[in-house]
Design a protein around this motif. Structure first.
Motif, PDB file in Angstrom:
ATOM      1  N   THR A  56      -6.455   8.823   3.007  1.00 31.28           N
ATOM      2  CA  THR A  56      -6.572   8.863   1.552  1.00 31.28           C
ATOM      3  C   THR A  56      -7.999   9.228   1.165  1.00 31.28           C
ATOM      4  O   THR A  56      -8.931   9.048   1.940  1.00 31.28           O
ATOM      5  CB  THR A  56      -6.204   7.508   0.907  1.00 31.28           C
ATOM      6  OG1 THR A  56      -7.103   6.506   1.379  1.00 31.28           O
ATOM      7  CG2 THR A  56      -4.772   7.107   1.220  1.00 31.28           C
ATOM      8  N   VAL A  72      -7.770   1.839  -3.900  1.00 30.60           N
ATOM      9  CA  VAL A  72      -6.704   2.647  -3.302  1.00 30.60           C
ATOM     10  C   VAL A  72      -7.072   4.109  -3.558  1.00 30.60           C
ATOM     11  O   VAL A  72      -7.626   4.445  -4.603  1.00 30.60           O
ATOM     12  CB  VAL A  72      -5.306   2.291  -3.876  1.00 30.60           C
ATOM     13  CG1 VAL A  72      -5.202   2.607  -5.341  1.00 30.60           C
ATOM     14  CG2 VAL A  72      -4.200   2.986  -3.110  1.00 30.60           C
ATOM     15  N   THR A 120      -2.160   0.001 -10.175  1.00 29.67           N
ATOM     16  CA  THR A 120      -2.423   1.090  -9.234  1.00 29.67           C
ATOM     17  C   THR A 120      -3.435   2.068  -9.822  1.00 29.67           C
ATOM     18  O   THR A 120      -4.363   2.510  -9.136  1.00 29.67           O
ATOM     19  CB  THR A 120      -1.114   1.824  -8.873  1.00 29.67           C
ATOM     20  OG1 THR A 120      -0.203   0.882  -8.293  1.00 29.67           O
ATOM     21  CG2 THR A 120      -1.364   2.957  -7.903  1.00 29.67           C
ATOM     22  N   LEU A 154       0.558   4.263  -2.834  1.00 33.70           N
ATOM     23  CA  LEU A 154       0.274   5.658  -2.512  1.00 33.70           C
ATOM     24  C   LEU A 154       1.384   6.586  -2.998  1.00 33.70           C
ATOM     25  O   LEU A 154       1.108   7.678  -3.512  1.00 33.70           O
ATOM     26  CB  LEU A 154       0.060   5.819  -1.005  1.00 33.70           C
ATOM     27  CG  LEU A 154      -1.149   5.076  -0.427  1.00 33.70           C
ATOM     28  CD1 LEU A 154      -1.207   5.242   1.078  1.00 33.70           C
ATOM     29  CD2 LEU A 154      -2.438   5.517  -1.079  1.00 33.70           C
ATOM     30  N   TRP A 160      -6.826   0.438  -9.744  1.00 37.29           N
ATOM     31  CA  TRP A 160      -7.341   0.385  -8.377  1.00 37.29           C
ATOM     32  C   TRP A 160      -7.794   1.764  -7.898  1.00 37.29           C
ATOM     33  O   TRP A 160      -8.719   1.872  -7.112  1.00 37.29           O
ATOM     34  CB  TRP A 160      -6.304  -0.217  -7.450  1.00 37.29           C
ATOM     35  CG  TRP A 160      -6.062  -1.677  -7.701  1.00 37.29           C
ATOM     36  CD1 TRP A 160      -6.730  -2.499  -8.574  1.00 37.29           C
ATOM     37  CD2 TRP A 160      -5.081  -2.500  -7.091  1.00 37.29           C
ATOM     38  NE1 TRP A 160      -6.227  -3.763  -8.547  1.00 37.29           N
ATOM     39  CE2 TRP A 160      -5.197  -3.793  -7.644  1.00 37.29           C
ATOM     40  CE3 TRP A 160      -4.086  -2.260  -6.153  1.00 37.29           C
ATOM     41  CZ2 TRP A 160      -4.383  -4.845  -7.260  1.00 37.29           C
ATOM     42  CZ3 TRP A 160      -3.271  -3.313  -5.775  1.00 37.29           C
ATOM     43  CH2 TRP A 160      -3.430  -4.599  -6.323  1.00 37.29           C
ATOM     44  N   LEU A 195       0.814  -1.209   0.000  1.00 37.59           N
ATOM     45  CA  LEU A 195       0.000   0.000   0.000  1.00 37.59           C
ATOM     46  C   LEU A 195       0.853   1.267   0.000  1.00 37.59           C
ATOM     47  O   LEU A 195       0.570   2.220  -0.734  1.00 37.59           O
ATOM     48  CB  LEU A 195      -0.955   0.005   1.200  1.00 37.59           C
ATOM     49  CG  LEU A 195      -1.867   1.231   1.306  1.00 37.59           C
ATOM     50  CD1 LEU A 195      -2.752   1.361   0.068  1.00 37.59           C
ATOM     51  CD2 LEU A 195      -2.707   1.162   2.570  1.00 37.59           C
TER      52      LEU A 195
END
Length: 162
Positions: free
Chosen positions: A136, A111, A102, A42, A105, A38
């Motif tokens: 987030t 995310v 990513t 990010l 997602w 994770l």
């Protein structure tokens, strides 16, 4: 045969939509499995959305590579790209699975974007993304103007043609 590529810039949402519509094949023989944690997801999102240059995602254009293979008579490569084409794919990803995943997602709320200030690279205007108790912010939580900005945010692509 020498490799021939062309650079392109796609919008983040365009890349996501092609992946979602199953037009980009993930051939694991080119890739390692998804291995980012994770924190790395990010970091990639924050760097990308702050306009820092990241490595391009490398994909092969199936039609162009098929034509190049036919010109050399390479039966193994011809069969490989013909099979991908029959399956409905337009591209096969060579390098960038973690980056592409990513991005996918992000658009599917798996995310979020790290909270903070983001500068619109076109206008220079800074906008802030904060929620009281969240680290987030998910895509679905953005307002329409923020979504529009992130949808067209550029991602560097390298397209292999030969």
């Amino acid at each position: 045969m020498a490799i021939r590529t062309r650079p392109e810039v796609w919008g983040l949402k365009d890349l996501h939509d092609l992946s979602k519509s199953k037009k980009i094949k993930l051939d694991l023989s080119f890739q390692s499995v998804m291995r980012w944690k994770l924190k790395q997801l990010l970091k990639y999102l924050k760097c990308t959305l702050n306009g820092f240059a990241t490595n391009p995602i490398v994909i092969a254009d199936i039609d162009a590579c098929l034509q190049a293979a036919k010109s050399t008579g390479d039966q193994f490569t011809i069969e490989y790209f013909e099979n991908l084409k029959k399956e409905g794919y337009e591209y096969v990803i060579i390098d960038g699975n973690n980056r592409r995943s990513t991005i996918d997602w992000f658009f599917t709320d798996r995310v979020g974007i790290p909270k903070g200030n983001y500068e619109n690279v076109g206008s220079g205007k800074v906008f802030s993304l904060f929620r009281n108790s969240q680290k987030t912010i998910m895509y679905s939580e953005l307002d329409d103007q923020q979504k529009s900005y992130f949808n067209i945010f550029p991602v560097n692509m390298t397209i292999v043609e030969k």
